[in-house]
Enzyme design. Structure first.
Site, PDB file in Angstrom:
ATOM      1  N   LYS A  11     104.307  70.425 -13.865  1.00 34.43           N
ATOM      2  CA  LYS A  11     105.579  70.485 -13.212  1.00 34.43           C
ATOM      3  C   LYS A  11     105.940  71.679 -12.371  1.00 34.43           C
ATOM      4  O   LYS A  11     105.238  72.531 -12.385  1.00 34.43           O
ATOM      5  CB  LYS A  11     106.758  70.157 -14.271  1.00 34.43           C
ATOM      6  N   PHE A  59     121.096  64.420 -19.350  1.00 36.18           N
ATOM      7  CA  PHE A  59     120.130  65.425 -18.513  1.00 36.18           C
ATOM      8  C   PHE A  59     119.364  64.860 -17.292  1.00 36.18           C
ATOM      9  O   PHE A  59     118.650  65.247 -16.671  1.00 36.18           O
ATOM     10  CB  PHE A  59     118.989  66.236 -19.707  1.00 36.18           C
ATOM     11  N   ARG A  92      98.562  64.532 -25.587  1.00 41.60           N
ATOM     12  CA  ARG A  92      99.736  64.680 -26.013  1.00 41.60           C
ATOM     13  C   ARG A  92      99.782  65.822 -27.109  1.00 41.60           C
ATOM     14  O   ARG A  92     100.803  66.531 -27.310  1.00 41.60           O
ATOM     15  CB  ARG A  92     100.437  63.625 -26.498  1.00 41.60           C
ATOM     16  N   ARG A 109     103.181  73.366 -24.246  1.00 40.84           N
ATOM     17  CA  ARG A 109     104.606  73.401 -24.164  1.00 40.84           C
ATOM     18  C   ARG A 109     105.461  74.535 -25.094  1.00 40.84           C
ATOM     19  O   ARG A 109     106.148  75.304 -24.791  1.00 40.84           O
ATOM     20  CB  ARG A 109     105.238  71.943 -24.453  1.00 40.84           C
ATOM     21  N   HIS A 126     103.941  67.282 -17.887  1.00 42.70           N
ATOM     22  CA  HIS A 126     104.157  65.883 -18.292  1.00 42.70           C
ATOM     23  C   HIS A 126     102.924  65.130 -18.624  1.00 42.70           C
ATOM     24  O   HIS A 126     101.701  65.455 -18.248  1.00 42.70           O
ATOM     25  CB  HIS A 126     104.654  64.729 -17.212  1.00 42.70           C
TER      26      HIS A 126
HETATM   27  N1  UDP Z   1     114.040  66.145 -21.587  1.00 43.42           N
HETATM   28  C1  UDP Z   1     115.041  67.204 -21.867  1.00 43.42           C
HETATM   29  N2  UDP Z   1     115.754  66.753 -22.863  1.00 43.42           N
HETATM   30  C2  UDP Z   1     115.510  65.832 -23.613  1.00 43.42           C
HETATM   31  C3  UDP Z   1     114.563  64.912 -23.696  1.00 43.42           C
HETATM   32  C4  UDP Z   1     113.801  65.044 -22.444  1.00 43.42           C
HETATM   33  O1  UDP Z   1     115.134  67.657 -20.996  1.00 43.42           O
HETATM   34  O2  UDP Z   1     116.414  65.626 -24.865  1.00 43.42           O
HETATM   35  C5  UDP Z   1     112.970  66.169 -20.321  1.00 43.42           C
HETATM   36  C6  UDP Z   1     111.959  66.908 -20.642  1.00 43.42           C
HETATM   37  O3  UDP Z   1     111.449  67.599 -19.637  1.00 43.42           O
HETATM   38  C7  UDP Z   1     110.872  65.945 -20.977  1.00 43.42           C
HETATM   39  C8  UDP Z   1     111.323  64.782 -19.864  1.00 43.42           C
HETATM   40  O4  UDP Z   1     112.868  64.690 -19.869  1.00 43.42           O
HETATM   41  O5  UDP Z   1     109.376  66.264 -20.638  1.00 43.42           O
HETATM   42  C9  UDP Z   1     110.972  63.330 -20.061  1.00 43.42           C
HETATM   43  O6  UDP Z   1     111.329  62.885 -21.385  1.00 43.42           O
HETATM   44  P1  UDP Z   1     110.576  62.229 -22.474  1.00 43.42           P
HETATM   45  O7  UDP Z   1     111.239  61.705 -23.311  1.00 43.42           O
HETATM   46  O8  UDP Z   1     109.764  61.133 -21.873  1.00 43.42           O
HETATM   47  O9  UDP Z   1     109.488  63.342 -23.087  1.00 43.42           O
HETATM   48  P2  UDP Z   1     107.873  63.462 -22.838  1.00 43.42           P
HETATM   49  O10 UDP Z   1     107.387  62.111 -22.527  1.00 43.42           O
HETATM   50  O11 UDP Z   1     107.836  64.317 -21.371  1.00 43.42           O
HETATM   51  O12 UDP Z   1     107.616  64.330 -24.037  1.00 43.42           O
HETATM   52 MG    MG Z   2     107.884  60.449 -21.565  1.00 39.80          MG
END
Ligand code: UDP
Ligand code: MG
Length: 168
Positions: A11, A59, A92, A109, A126
């Site tokens: 990102k 968000f 992951r 992360r 991501h």
């Molecule tokens: N995100 C956030 N707050 C939350 C959940 C998600 O800021 O409570 C943001 C975060 O940058 C995350 C992205 O939204 O990586 C996509 O969310 P997702 O639930 O898909 O999480 P990921 O798959 O990236 O772990």
């Molecule tokens: Mg996701």
């Protein structure tokens, strides 16, 4: 174990903080193969499609600003497709939990992410969450000819005359 493909996006904060080398080194611990890679600027339509499943979350709009680079004055992301046994879970695992505070300190992360005052998780990368999301995301960001392996069925199409930018 089944071979899978998964999408990683470094990102805008990852690029701004000059973390691409560290992130690639960490991901190479998976021993997966990189079969696609590019730097791109993120158009807003693509950002909305990528995060369509999160539309309506508090968000969401800030997340769109984040991935399109508006928060970092940095509109590049780096896209990578990793391929191999159990690729989705392996990536992951090294990426760590969505919330950087909850992520293992040695995960990407956990080591490099932060939570903004607004609450947004600025979490550096991501990683696709499951097989169908991986396929959807890879098809969104890459064309068949940009990937070293034939991952999904593709077809030839005649390209109509139109405008495109070329070098002058
Ligand atoms: N995100 C956030 N707050 C939350 C959940 C998600 O800021 O409570 C943001 C975060 O940058 C995350 C992205 O939204 O990586 C996509 O969310 P997702 O639930 O898909 O999480 P990921 O798959 O990236 O772990
Ligand atoms: Mg996701």
């Amino acid at each position: 174990m089944k071979n899978e493909a998964t999408l990683v996006i470094i990102k805008p904060d990852g690029l701004k903080k000059s973390l691409t080398g560290n992130i690639l080194s960490r991901l190479s611990e998976t021993k997966l193969k990189i079969i696609g890679a590019k730097i791109m600027k993120v158009e807003i339509d693509l950002a909305h499609k990528h995060y369509a499943h999160l539309k309506g979350k508090p968000f969401y709009l800030e997340l769109i600003d984040y991935i399109t680079g508006k928060k970092h004055g940095e509109n590049r992301v780096m896209l990578l497709i990793y391929w191999g046994p159990n690729a989705i879970d392996k990536v992951r695992q090294i990426a760590g939990a969505t919330n950087p505070e909850e992520a293992e300190p040695i995960s990407i992360r956990g080591a490099y992410g932060r939570i903004l005052t607004s609450g947004l998780f600025e979490n550096v990368i991501h990683a696709s969450s499951d097989l169908s999301e991986a396929e959807r995301e890879i098809k969104l960001w890459f064309e068949p000819d940009e990937i070293a392996y034939d991952l999904y069925p593709a077809k030839e199409t005649v390209v109509k005359e139109g405008k495109k930018r070329i070098w002058r």
